[in-house]
Design a protein around this motif. Sequence first.
Motif, PDB file in Angstrom:
ATOM      1  N   ASP A 189       0.863  -1.171   0.000  1.00 26.07           N
ATOM      2  CA  ASP A 189       0.000   0.000   0.000  1.00 26.07           C
ATOM      3  C   ASP A 189       0.906   1.229   0.000  1.00 26.07           C
ATOM      4  OD1 ASP A 189      -3.202   0.325   0.725  1.00 26.07           O
ATOM      5  OD2 ASP A 189      -2.039   2.122   1.156  1.00 26.07           O
ATOM      6  N   GLY A 190       0.417   2.332  -0.563  1.00 23.62           N
ATOM      7  CA  GLY A 190       1.256   3.519  -0.548  1.00 23.62           C
ATOM      8  C   GLY A 190       0.644   4.693  -1.267  1.00 23.62           C
ATOM      9  N   MET A 191       1.285   5.871  -1.116  1.00 18.70           N
ATOM     10  CA  MET A 191       0.873   7.101  -1.770  1.00 18.70           C
ATOM     11  C   MET A 191       2.116   7.866  -2.191  1.00 18.70           C
ATOM     12  SD  MET A 191      -1.203  10.392  -0.222  1.00 18.70           S
ATOM     13  CE  MET A 191      -2.717   9.493   0.123  1.00 18.70           C
ATOM     14  N   ASN A 192       2.039   8.527  -3.362  1.00 17.81           N
ATOM     15  CA  ASN A 192       3.179   9.324  -3.788  1.00 17.81           C
ATOM     16  C   ASN A 192       2.933  10.817  -3.550  1.00 17.81           C
ATOM     17  OD1 ASN A 192       1.641  10.299  -5.979  1.00 17.81           O
ATOM     18  ND2 ASN A 192       2.533   8.863  -7.438  1.00 17.81           N
ATOM     19  N   THR A 193       3.910  11.630  -3.895  1.00 19.78           N
ATOM     20  CA  THR A 193       3.845  13.060  -3.603  1.00 19.78           C
ATOM     21  C   THR A 193       2.759  13.777  -4.386  1.00 19.78           C
ATOM     22  OG1 THR A 193       5.596  13.389  -5.257  1.00 19.78           O
ATOM     23  CG2 THR A 193       6.269  13.266  -2.939  1.00 19.78           C
ATOM     24  N   GLN A 194       2.182  13.128  -5.397  1.00 18.42           N
ATOM     25  CA  GLN A 194       1.103  13.731  -6.168  1.00 18.42           C
ATOM     26  C   GLN A 194      -0.276  13.355  -5.640  1.00 18.42           C
ATOM     27  OE1 GLN A 194       2.199  15.931  -8.718  1.00 18.42           O
ATOM     28  NE2 GLN A 194       3.973  15.419  -7.458  1.00 18.42           N
ATOM     29  N   GLY A 195      -0.335  12.528  -4.589  1.00 18.11           N
ATOM     30  CA  GLY A 195      -1.620  12.104  -4.024  1.00 18.11           C
ATOM     31  C   GLY A 195      -2.191  10.860  -4.657  1.00 18.11           C
ATOM     32  N   LEU A 196      -1.421  10.179  -5.513  1.00 19.84           N
ATOM     33  CA  LEU A 196      -1.864   8.913  -6.103  1.00 19.84           C
ATOM     34  C   LEU A 196      -1.547   7.783  -5.140  1.00 19.84           C
ATOM     35  CD1 LEU A 196      -2.857   7.452  -8.827  1.00 19.84           C
ATOM     36  CD2 LEU A 196      -0.437   6.900  -9.110  1.00 19.84           C
ATOM     37  N   SER A 197      -2.543   6.939  -4.848  1.00 20.79           N
ATOM     38  CA  SER A 197      -2.331   5.798  -3.954  1.00 20.79           C
ATOM     39  C   SER A 197      -2.659   4.508  -4.678  1.00 20.79           C
ATOM     40  CB  SER A 197      -3.199   5.914  -2.693  1.00 20.79           C
ATOM     41  OG  SER A 197      -4.570   5.634  -2.990  1.00 20.79           O
ATOM     42  N   ILE A 198      -2.077   3.420  -4.193  1.00 27.34           N
ATOM     43  CA  ILE A 198      -2.411   2.092  -4.706  1.00 27.34           C
ATOM     44  C   ILE A 198      -2.392   1.111  -3.547  1.00 27.34           C
ATOM     45  CG2 ILE A 198      -0.003   1.561  -5.327  1.00 27.34           C
ATOM     46  CD1 ILE A 198      -1.152  -0.065  -7.721  1.00 27.34           C
ATOM     47  N   GLY A 199      -3.355   0.206  -3.530  1.00 28.34           N
ATOM     48  CA  GLY A 199      -3.414  -0.857  -2.546  1.00 28.34           C
ATOM     49  C   GLY A 199      -3.425  -2.199  -3.237  1.00 28.34           C
ATOM     50  N   SER A 200      -2.603  -3.134  -2.753  1.00 29.85           N
ATOM     51  CA  SER A 200      -2.593  -4.501  -3.264  1.00 29.85           C
ATOM     52  C   SER A 200      -3.483  -5.348  -2.380  1.00 29.85           C
ATOM     53  CB  SER A 200      -1.172  -5.072  -3.255  1.00 29.85           C
ATOM     54  OG  SER A 200      -0.289  -4.269  -3.996  1.00 29.85           O
ATOM     55  N   LEU A 201      -4.498  -5.979  -2.958  1.00 33.46           N
ATOM     56  CA  LEU A 201      -5.425  -6.817  -2.211  1.00 33.46           C
ATOM     57  C   LEU A 201      -5.324  -8.249  -2.731  1.00 33.46           C
ATOM     58  CD1 LEU A 201      -6.540  -3.845  -1.929  1.00 33.46           C
ATOM     59  CD2 LEU A 201      -8.761  -4.882  -1.520  1.00 33.46           C
ATOM     60  N   TYR A 202      -5.374  -9.198  -1.825  1.00 36.67           N
ATOM     61  CA  TYR A 202      -5.185 -10.610  -2.148  1.00 36.67           C
ATOM     62  C   TYR A 202      -6.399 -11.151  -2.902  1.00 36.67           C
ATOM     63  CZ  TYR A 202      -3.108 -15.223  -1.089  1.00 36.67           C
ATOM     64  OH  TYR A 202      -2.512 -16.457  -1.165  1.00 36.67           O
ATOM     65  N   LEU A 203      -6.167 -11.840  -4.013  1.00 38.89           N
ATOM     66  CA  LEU A 203      -7.251 -12.435  -4.799  1.00 38.89           C
ATOM     67  C   LEU A 203      -6.838 -13.839  -5.226  1.00 38.89           C
ATOM     68  CD1 LEU A 203     -10.072 -11.852  -6.020  1.00 38.89           C
ATOM     69  CD2 LEU A 203      -8.912 -11.152  -8.110  1.00 38.89           C
ATOM     70  N   PRO A 204      -6.772 -14.777  -4.288  1.00 42.29           N
ATOM     71  CA  PRO A 204      -6.345 -16.140  -4.621  1.00 42.29           C
ATOM     72  C   PRO A 204      -7.435 -16.907  -5.353  1.00 42.29           C
ATOM     73  CG  PRO A 204      -7.032 -16.040  -2.328  1.00 42.29           C
ATOM     74  CD  PRO A 204      -7.105 -14.626  -2.861  1.00 42.29           C
ATOM     75  N   GLY A 205      -7.019 -17.831  -6.188  1.00 47.79           N
ATOM     76  CA  GLY A 205      -7.962 -18.720  -6.865  1.00 47.79           C
ATOM     77  C   GLY A 205      -8.636 -18.131  -8.077  1.00 47.79           C
ATOM     78  N   MET A 206      -8.535 -16.836  -8.278  1.00 51.73           N
ATOM     79  CA  MET A 206      -9.207 -16.187  -9.399  1.00 51.73           C
ATOM     80  C   MET A 206      -8.250 -15.360 -10.257  1.00 51.73           C
ATOM     81  SD  MET A 206     -12.854 -14.978  -7.884  1.00 51.73           S
ATOM     82  CE  MET A 206     -13.436 -14.836  -9.567  1.00 51.73           C
ATOM     83  N   THR A 207      -7.002 -15.235  -9.816  1.00 46.11           N
ATOM     84  CA  THR A 207      -6.032 -14.398 -10.512  1.00 46.11           C
ATOM     85  C   THR A 207      -5.159 -15.256 -11.420  1.00 46.11           C
ATOM     86  OG1 THR A 207      -5.993 -12.836  -8.670  1.00 46.11           O
ATOM     87  CG2 THR A 207      -4.159 -12.746 -10.215  1.00 46.11           C
ATOM     88  N   TYR A 208      -5.122 -14.881 -12.694  1.00 46.20           N
ATOM     89  CA  TYR A 208      -4.345 -15.617 -13.686  1.00 46.20           C
ATOM     90  C   TYR A 208      -3.503 -14.628 -14.489  1.00 46.20           C
ATOM     91  CZ  TYR A 208      -7.281 -19.648 -12.664  1.00 46.20           C
ATOM     92  OH  TYR A 208      -7.929 -20.679 -12.027  1.00 46.20           O
ATOM     93  N   TYR A 209      -2.201 -14.593 -14.181  1.00 47.69           N
ATOM     94  CA  TYR A 209      -1.302 -13.730 -14.943  1.00 47.69           C
ATOM     95  C   TYR A 209      -0.820 -14.475 -16.189  1.00 47.69           C
ATOM     96  CZ  TYR A 209      -1.066 -11.365 -10.418  1.00 47.69           C
ATOM     97  OH  TYR A 209      -1.383 -10.732  -9.248  1.00 47.69           O
ATOM     98  N   LEU A 210      -0.236 -13.732 -17.088  1.00 48.27           N
ATOM     99  CA  LEU A 210       0.431 -14.366 -18.215  1.00 48.27           C
ATOM    100  C   LEU A 210       1.586 -15.216 -17.702  1.00 48.27           C
ATOM    101  CD1 LEU A 210       0.601 -11.360 -20.695  1.00 48.27           C
ATOM    102  CD2 LEU A 210      -0.821 -13.390 -20.933  1.00 48.27           C
ATOM    103  N   THR A 211       1.819 -16.337 -18.357  1.00 42.84           N
ATOM    104  CA  THR A 211       2.953 -17.181 -17.998  1.00 42.84           C
ATOM    105  C   THR A 211       4.214 -16.634 -18.649  1.00 42.84           C
ATOM    106  OG1 THR A 211       2.706 -18.642 -19.911  1.00 42.84           O
ATOM    107  CG2 THR A 211       1.403 -19.175 -17.932  1.00 42.84           C
ATOM    108  N   PRO A 212       5.389 -16.976 -18.123  1.00 42.22           N
ATOM    109  CA  PRO A 212       6.630 -16.542 -18.778  1.00 42.22           C
ATOM    110  C   PRO A 212       6.685 -16.933 -20.248  1.00 42.22           C
ATOM    111  CG  PRO A 212       7.113 -17.380 -16.590  1.00 42.22           C
ATOM    112  CD  PRO A 212       5.661 -17.663 -16.843  1.00 42.22           C
ATOM    113  N   ALA A 213       6.190 -18.132 -20.586  1.00 37.61           N
ATOM    114  CA  ALA A 213       6.208 -18.572 -21.986  1.00 37.61           C
ATOM    115  C   ALA A 213       5.312 -17.692 -22.852  1.00 37.61           C
ATOM    116  CB  ALA A 213       5.765 -20.029 -22.076  1.00 37.61           C
TER     117      ALA A 213
END
Length: 452
Positions: free
Chosen positions: A106-130
Amino acid sequence: MCMDVRVMAQNGQRVSARSMEFGVDLLTQVWQRKGKGTWTVSMQPSTEMGKADQVDLVAPNSENQTIQSYEFIASWQGHYDFIHTNALCNSEEMGRKTANGYVASDGMNTQGLSIGSLYLPGMTYYLTPAQVKKAQADGTGSAFVIGSAFFPTWVLSSFSSVEALVNYLSENPVYVLLSQLGIEGEDAVAMTLHYVIHDADGQSAVIEFLYDRKMHIHRCYAAREQFDSIGTDISDPYVDNFKVRRFSPCSAYEVLVDHAYIGVMTNSSDYLWHVNYLSQFSNLTNKVQQASQVNHALPIRSCWSPGPLTNVNGSGLIGLPADPTPPSRFVQTYVCQQLANRPKTVNEAMTLAEKLLNRIDIPRGLVVPEALKNNEPLNSDITQWAVLRDHESRSLYFRSYANMTWEKAVFLDIDRDVLLKSFSLTETAFESSPVLTPIGEHRVVAKRVEVA
């Protein structure tokens, strides 16, 4: 389990809040990072689930000035300093500072932009290295490739607003790979994450990676006119109610633009599922329900009445979920946010955000694994820490599981990274609590009472 919510005051100021629930001690630290400069992350994804990736990171102020050349390398020019919480921050390994400390949960930068990482197991599918390598070979070799744990670090150091981030993602291929992080000698944690972004202009977005392995962005605009001027192209009945526009800058990901007013996000399921699920609770109200009248001229009541308990305070919210599952937390937070009195000022908005977090706080022992392995000590999902974000003043407030007193962090004028806090899940909350003393005119006449 995690929770993120934004609150708007009547004067237009917005704040957001987030809690971190997890069953493993994340060893969280709070850092202010020197974000301006060159960042490089080199990644060797693990070929085995549960085993940590090899990651080298060089930040603008990093003690590591050399980096190993692994399978994927991401390099970018940062523009903004930021304050962030990290995760699984083992400090050194083989004489080198590890990359885990630079994870931005979680965090915020000097411009007021924030981002939060929330856990999403079982439903998250990223691209594979291949798949990433194939996409690069097909003509997108300049595509940006980064691990899921370090995606927020890139966002915080690179962008000033949701608009800038979404515009970039709409025009440039960005491939996100699964990160597996761990402490040496222990099992790694698969960072299957979705992200919630807010900015100082009141815009927000949710970014997910679902079954099709594409990037999905649900966009929330600050004003209705902004959405109306864009137009829509509705082709999927599942998202028809959300006025979604689809476009595919490249074959590797897809962007969904969603004019939402929800302002709430949590863990499983995906965002659209949670939004649809809200319709199951459309009967909830903050009005006290009165018992139905009986029509004595008819052999039956004129309308159904459950009984006398319908007229107690709060009866309009009978049926509001209170269990700690993500869908229930989503509904409870959204309903309470919508029905609460609209705050007038940013301070009142911060208070409301705090109250919303308090309703979903999880004590130790409430959520435990069904079975323990090898007589390991009992782990329980708990609210390890929480964050309040004031996007206009660029201030962040932190509290931990054992100490509910908020501590404030503001941006310092730094030329190096600064450690601001380390969270402890075992600290004693009341050891240093001050003793109340009389105030004003009562201070003079007050006397200490001796207890027999």
